[in-house]
Design a protein around this motif. Structure first.
Motif, PDB file in Angstrom:
ATOM      1  N   ILE A  82       0.841  -1.204   0.000  1.00 33.67           N
ATOM      2  CA  ILE A  82       0.000   0.000   0.000  1.00 33.67           C
ATOM      3  C   ILE A  82       0.871   1.247   0.000  1.00 33.67           C
ATOM      4  CG2 ILE A  82      -1.631   1.323   1.399  1.00 33.67           C
ATOM      5  CD1 ILE A  82      -2.892  -1.317   2.249  1.00 33.67           C
ATOM      6  N   ASP A  83       1.934   1.243   0.824  1.00 29.53           N
ATOM      7  CA  ASP A  83       2.848   2.388   0.833  1.00 29.53           C
ATOM      8  C   ASP A  83       3.454   2.609  -0.553  1.00 29.53           C
ATOM      9  OD1 ASP A  83       2.375   2.848   3.463  1.00 29.53           O
ATOM     10  OD2 ASP A  83       4.140   1.768   4.187  1.00 29.53           O
ATOM     11  N   ALA A  84       3.914   1.502  -1.156  1.00 31.74           N
ATOM     12  CA  ALA A  84       4.524   1.626  -2.490  1.00 31.74           C
ATOM     13  C   ALA A  84       3.497   2.105  -3.507  1.00 31.74           C
ATOM     14  CB  ALA A  84       5.114   0.281  -2.907  1.00 31.74           C
ATOM     15  N   CYS A  85       2.271   1.591  -3.405  1.00 31.38           N
ATOM     16  CA  CYS A  85       1.205   2.007  -4.331  1.00 31.38           C
ATOM     17  C   CYS A  85       0.925   3.493  -4.184  1.00 31.38           C
ATOM     18  CB  CYS A  85      -0.049   1.188  -4.078  1.00 31.38           C
ATOM     19  SG  CYS A  85      -1.476   1.687  -5.067  1.00 31.38           S
ATOM     20  N   LEU A  86       0.815   3.959  -2.934  1.00 27.22           N
ATOM     21  CA  LEU A  86       0.531   5.381  -2.711  1.00 27.22           C
ATOM     22  C   LEU A  86       1.659   6.253  -3.262  1.00 27.22           C
ATOM     23  CD1 LEU A  86      -0.968   5.376   0.902  1.00 27.22           C
ATOM     24  CD2 LEU A  86      -2.132   5.984  -1.208  1.00 27.22           C
ATOM     25  N   ARG A  87       2.888   5.850  -2.982  1.00 26.88           N
ATOM     26  CA  ARG A  87       4.017   6.667  -3.449  1.00 26.88           C
ATOM     27  C   ARG A  87       4.128   6.627  -4.971  1.00 26.88           C
ATOM     28  NH1 ARG A  87       6.791   8.099   0.978  1.00 26.88           N
ATOM     29  NH2 ARG A  87       6.464   6.851   2.845  1.00 26.88           N
ATOM     30  N   ALA A  88       3.944   5.436  -5.546  1.00 20.37           N
ATOM     31  CA  ALA A  88       4.029   5.330  -7.002  1.00 20.37           C
ATOM     32  C   ALA A  88       2.924   6.145  -7.671  1.00 20.37           C
ATOM     33  CB  ALA A  88       3.945   3.867  -7.424  1.00 20.37           C
ATOM     34  N   CYS A  89       1.712   6.033  -7.134  1.00 18.86           N
ATOM     35  CA  CYS A  89       0.597   6.791  -7.720  1.00 18.86           C
ATOM     36  C   CYS A  89       0.803   8.285  -7.535  1.00 18.86           C
ATOM     37  CB  CYS A  89      -0.718   6.352  -7.084  1.00 18.86           C
ATOM     38  SG  CYS A  89      -1.235   4.678  -7.534  1.00 18.86           S
ATOM     39  N   ALA A  90       1.277   8.670  -6.340  1.00 16.62           N
ATOM     40  CA  ALA A  90       1.506  10.098  -6.109  1.00 16.62           C
ATOM     41  C   ALA A  90       2.578  10.632  -7.056  1.00 16.62           C
ATOM     42  CB  ALA A  90       1.920  10.326  -4.649  1.00 16.62           C
ATOM     43  N   ASN A  91       3.675   9.860  -7.208  1.00 12.25           N
ATOM     44  CA  ASN A  91       4.741  10.312  -8.110  1.00 12.25           C
ATOM     45  C   ASN A  91       4.257  10.365  -9.554  1.00 12.25           C
ATOM     46  OD1 ASN A  91       6.585  10.546  -6.008  1.00 12.25           O
ATOM     47  ND2 ASN A  91       7.276   8.426  -6.200  1.00 12.25           N
ATOM     48  N   ALA A  92       3.524   9.327  -9.972  1.00 10.12           N
ATOM     49  CA  ALA A  92       3.036   9.292 -11.364  1.00 10.12           C
ATOM     50  C   ALA A  92       2.076  10.447 -11.629  1.00 10.12           C
ATOM     51  CB  ALA A  92       2.361   7.953 -11.646  1.00 10.12           C
ATOM     52  N   MET A  93       1.135  10.662 -10.703  1.00 11.14           N
ATOM     53  CA  MET A  93       0.160  11.729 -10.908  1.00 11.14           C
ATOM     54  C   MET A  93       0.815  13.105 -10.822  1.00 11.14           C
ATOM     55  SD  MET A  93      -3.076  10.174  -8.758  1.00 11.14           S
ATOM     56  CE  MET A  93      -4.052  11.652  -9.005  1.00 11.14           C
ATOM     57  N   TRP A  94       1.752  13.255  -9.881  1.00 12.21           N
ATOM     58  CA  TRP A  94       2.430  14.547  -9.741  1.00 12.21           C
ATOM     59  C   TRP A  94       3.296  14.829 -10.970  1.00 12.21           C
ATOM     60  CZ3 TRP A  94       2.108  18.950  -7.473  1.00 12.21           C
ATOM     61  CH2 TRP A  94       3.214  19.789  -7.357  1.00 12.21           C
ATOM     62  N   SER A  95       4.022  13.821 -11.438  1.00 10.91           N
ATOM     63  CA  SER A  95       4.873  14.013 -12.622  1.00 10.91           C
ATOM     64  C   SER A  95       4.012  14.352 -13.840  1.00 10.91           C
ATOM     65  CB  SER A  95       5.679  12.741 -12.891  1.00 10.91           C
ATOM     66  OG  SER A  95       6.531  12.454 -11.803  1.00 10.91           O
ATOM     67  N   GLN A  96       2.905  13.619 -14.006  1.00  6.03           N
ATOM     68  CA  GLN A  96       2.039  13.901 -15.153  1.00  6.03           C
ATOM     69  C   GLN A  96       1.360  15.255 -15.015  1.00  6.03           C
ATOM     70  OE1 GLN A  96       2.078  12.132 -17.812  1.00  6.03           O
ATOM     71  NE2 GLN A  96       0.634  13.487 -18.859  1.00  6.03           N
ATOM     72  N   PHE A  97       1.016  15.638 -13.791  1.00  7.89           N
ATOM     73  CA  PHE A  97       0.440  16.970 -13.569  1.00  7.89           C
ATOM     74  C   PHE A  97       1.427  18.052 -14.008  1.00  7.89           C
ATOM     75  CE2 PHE A  97      -0.023  20.631 -10.692  1.00  7.89           C
ATOM     76  CZ  PHE A  97      -1.322  21.004 -10.973  1.00  7.89           C
ATOM     77  N   ASN A  98       2.692  17.889 -13.624  1.00  4.48           N
ATOM     78  CA  ASN A  98       3.710  18.866 -14.038  1.00  4.48           C
ATOM     79  C   ASN A  98       3.933  18.829 -15.547  1.00  4.48           C
ATOM     80  OD1 ASN A  98       4.195  19.861 -11.448  1.00  4.48           O
ATOM     81  ND2 ASN A  98       5.683  18.250 -11.001  1.00  4.48           N
ATOM     82  N   ALA A  99       3.896  17.625 -16.129  1.00  2.03           N
ATOM     83  CA  ALA A  99       4.079  17.521 -17.578  1.00  2.03           C
ATOM     84  C   ALA A  99       2.955  18.237 -18.316  1.00  2.03           C
ATOM     85  CB  ALA A  99       4.137  16.045 -17.986  1.00  2.03           C
ATOM     86  N   VAL A 100       1.723  18.080 -17.835  1.00  2.23           N
ATOM     87  CA  VAL A 100       0.596  18.771 -18.466  1.00  2.23           C
ATOM     88  C   VAL A 100       0.745  20.276 -18.317  1.00  2.23           C
ATOM     89  CG1 VAL A 100      -1.902  19.122 -18.368  1.00  2.23           C
ATOM     90  CG2 VAL A 100      -0.970  16.821 -18.206  1.00  2.23           C
ATOM     91  N   ASN A 101       1.128  20.713 -17.127  1.00  2.00           N
ATOM     92  CA  ASN A 101       1.297  22.154 -16.912  1.00  2.00           C
ATOM     93  C   ASN A 101       2.410  22.717 -17.795  1.00  2.00           C
ATOM     94  OD1 ASN A 101      -0.726  22.066 -15.079  1.00  2.00           O
ATOM     95  ND2 ASN A 101       0.546  22.406 -13.265  1.00  2.00           N
TER      96      ASN A 101
END
Length: 462
Positions: free
Chosen positions: A291-310
């Motif tokens: 669960i920890d790995a899932c949360l961190r992976a999802c947070a990193n993926a979503m944050w990276s993609q959010f920055n890429a979109v911006n």
């Protein structure tokens, strides 16, 4: 050796009608003794007449009397010796049984103490495992709660990404481009949905694991409760004494066998419960790490993609702004050119109008000179010059009209170009309004629910 003595008492069964002893024979009494199970005759009594009673009586001899006494002495000695032996045997039996009973009771008391200690040991092991499992279950529940909040928190970023895609559908004209922004937005929606699927799977795993944890915990608690009950019973039985209150007879209880286990299976049962709890606890710990790995992976993926979109938005906004500024510059030049062309057209029209007077003069001269008479109608140099002048004026007017027509056409094209540029500028302004205001206005910060919080800022239980 048991010796039984039997005696046959003399009985006179003679008739009082026979006074003469000469022909009367009285029955002879017999004495016998049982020695070693064999009947021994002591003596035979003889018939003796008693004149005083006028009767015949059976009488024993002295030897019979002495033998009888001797037999009784020997019997007494034997019986007393046997009684002494029996008393000694009884005393030994009392001591032996008492010692054996005391030893057996002490041994069983010690066994009860050992059993109580064994129960206490395994009960303590179960209690330790129960506490560890309760702590692990609580941690897993907290991770599940955080994961569920994170799953709910992904709804807002997904909604904003889809909202941006819908806003960008409002673009018009040439700006309806499948550009990097649209590609990154589509990718962002896909990333968020994949993260949601991963979180949903982890939530389902956590739900199943919590059920397994509670099942293992229930078995351990039930086992610990049974052991607590058994320990209380064995502890009371260990303290039970011969003088204790509440002891009593329970006939046939030793034949009652209601046991369900033996020491090996008893220990194996508890070991299996503890091993099952430990396995589930280890699986729960691994799931918490997942669960920890899932949360961190999802947070990193979503944050990276959010920055890429911006970044794609910012790049596209700069490009659109540059294009709009260039179009505005070209529009200014086109408008200046239109003004110049308008002046040019007016100049050409004025030049054409100015040629009318010259044409009138030349044609009037030619017309009047046609009124000459006879030979005077000469094709002289003035005639040729006036004709050439009319031709040249006509050619000049035609040329000027061609230029005027070309200028008017070019003016129309400039106006059309101006309109196209203005339309394109309005398209760019619309795109900038959508990207810079509508979309980037939603994406100034990472979208999150105020009651949930961004998933990358959530505290995780260790």
């Amino acid at each position: 050796m048991a010796v039984a003595y039997q005696s046959i008492s003399p009985v006179a069964n003679l008739s009082m009608r026979s006074p003469s002893p000469s022909y009367i024979k009285a029955p002879s009494p017999k004495f016998s003794a049982l020695k070693d199970g064999v009947t021994v005759d002591i003596s035979h009594a003889r018939n003796v007449y008693n004149p005083a009673r006028n009767m015949v009586y059976a009488r024993f001899s002295d030897n019979d009397w002495a033998n009888s006494n001797k037999a009784h002495y020997m019997l007494s000695d034997r019986e007393r010796a046997q009684a002494n032996n029996l008393r000694a045997d009884a005393w030994r039996a009392v001591k032996e049984t008492d010692d054996r009973t005391r030893r057996r009771q002490a041994e069983n008391t010690r066994k009860l103490a050992n059993r109580r200690d064994d129960i206490h040991f395994w009960k303590q092991e179960l209690i330790n495992e129960i506490r560890a499992m309760e702590n692990e279950t609580e941690n897993l529940q907290e991770h599940k709660r955080v994961l569920e909040k994170a799953y709910m928190a992904t709804a807002n970023p997904l909604h904003i990404a889809e909202e941006c895609l819908l806003h960008r559908e409002k673009r018009t004209g040439i700006d309806m481009v499948h550009d990097d922004v649209e590609k990154e937005l589509v990718k962002e929606v896909d990333v968020i949905k994949k993260c949601q699927e991963k979180m949903k799977r982890c939530i389902q795993k956590a739900h199943i694991q919590l059920k397994l944890n509670r099942a293992a915990l229930h078995e351990c608690e039930k086992d610990a409760k049974d052991k607590h009950h058994a320990q209380n019973i064995d502890d009371r039985m260990h303290q039970l004494r011969n003088s204790s209150v509440g002891i009593g007879y329970y006939p046939g209880i030793e034949n009652v066998d209601n046991t369900l286990s033996i020491p090996y299976s008893w220990i194996k049962f508890t070991q299996n419960n503890i091993a099952r709890s430990q396995r589930e606890r280890a699986a729960s710990e691994r799931l918490r790490g997942e669960i920890d790995a899932c949360l961190r992976a999802c947070a990193n993926a979503m944050w990276s993609q959010f920055n890429a979109v911006n970044n794609a938005f910012n790049t596209r906004i700069r490009e659109t702004t540059d294009a709009r500024d260039k179009l505005q510059s070209h529009l200014q030049r086109v408008m200046q050119e239109i003004m110049d062309m308008d002046r040019n057209i007016e100049l050409l029209r004025k030049a054409i109008r100015d040629k009318e007077a010259y044409m009138k003069v030349a044609q009037t001269r030619l017309e009047e000179r046609t009124k000459r008479l006879n030979v005077e109608i000469c094709k002289d140099h003035p005639m040729k010059g006036l004709a050439r002048e009319v031709y040249e004026i006509r050619e000049s007017v035609r040329y000027l009209k061609d230029k005027l027509r070309a200028s008017e056409i070019q003016m129309a094209r400039l106006m059309k170009t101006k309109s196209q540029i203005e339309t394109d500028i309005s398209v760019k302004e619309n795109s900038l309004a959508i990207d810079a205001k509508a979309c980037m206005g939603l994406r100034k910060t990472f979208p999150s629910d105020g009651n949930v919080g961004p998933i990358f800022n959530m505290p995780l239980v260790r």
